[in-house]
Design an enzyme around this catalytic site. Sequence first.
Site, short mmCIF file in Angstrom:
data_model
loop_
_atom_site.label_atom_id
_atom_site.label_comp_id
_atom_site.label_asym_id
_atom_site.label_seq_id
_atom_site.Cartn_x
_atom_site.Cartn_y
_atom_site.Cartn_z
N GLU A 1 0.54 3.12 -2.22
CA GLU A 1 1.58 2.33 -2.66
C GLU A 1 1.13 0.95 -2.01
O GLU A 1 0.96 0.97 -0.65
CB GLU A 1 2.68 2.93 -2.03
N GLU B 1 -9.96 11.03 -7.74
CA GLU B 1 -9.90 11.63 -6.34
C GLU B 1 -8.95 12.81 -6.67
O GLU B 1 -9.17 13.96 -5.69
CB GLU B 1 -9.57 10.84 -5.31
N ILE C 1 -0.86 7.26 -12.42
CA ILE C 1 0.37 7.41 -11.80
C ILE C 1 0.75 6.29 -11.59
O ILE C 1 0.40 5.40 -10.47
CB ILE C 1 0.09 8.25 -10.82
N CYS D 1 -6.35 2.95 -8.11
CA CYS D 1 -4.87 2.52 -8.21
C CYS D 1 -4.12 1.49 -7.43
O CYS D 1 -4.63 0.41 -7.49
CB CYS D 1 -4.19 3.77 -8.32
N HIS E 1 -7.05 7.84 -11.11
CA HIS E 1 -7.19 8.39 -9.75
C HIS E 1 -8.17 9.70 -9.96
O HIS E 1 -7.96 10.68 -10.15
CB HIS E 1 -6.11 9.18 -9.17
#
Length: 204
Positions: free
Chosen positions: A51, A186, A140, A82, A184
Amino acid sequence: MSKTPTIGVLAIQGDVREHIRALSDSGVNAVAVKTAASFENIDGLVIPGGESTTMSILAIKNDLFTPLRAMQKSGMPMYGSCAGLIMLSNTVTDGRADQETIGGLDIVAQRNAFGRQVDSFEIDLDIPAIGDEPFHALFIRAPLVASIGPEVEVLATIPAAATNDENDRIVAVRQGNVMATSFHPEITDDLRIHQLFIDIVRAS
Ligand code: GLN
């Protein structure tokens, strides 16, 4: 660089462990870093997904933006996924008014650009820089690269045809030693994005 590079993962918030696993599986030394002193020993830095508003608050609180920006300006390779893409953008839209970034990518990142209905989705992307095989990308609450400056190379887009949009949507970029993806890698087993970043680190 002949020795095995050491790559730091900025460990103030987000999916730090996942990046450390992907980097370790790719054959480099991976370490969590969260203080200016720990930045001294790394050859590259990953800013994880998470975030970006929280990362910004914590980076301000811990006086990390000054050393992070200095490292970026001195040419340290950096990769953001992200929220990390947002942290590496020169400009953010739909952020908090007091949100700060490290910068380094001459792009406008639009936060949460894919709307509430599609909070998360997955799609196979063509990414020529990592080979012919499509990359299965997970998004996401992802940011979109809304615009890019002249020195930014587009590594991947979601084609307009896949979304019924008018335009292709830019979701991976590189400018010199700095690269970023809206998605992402990862949290998948495909290591090719991390390997591309490691190639940048080795070449620097
Ligand atoms: N929406 C988040 C932000 O603005 C990014 C989401 C993510 O990293 N998965 O930072």
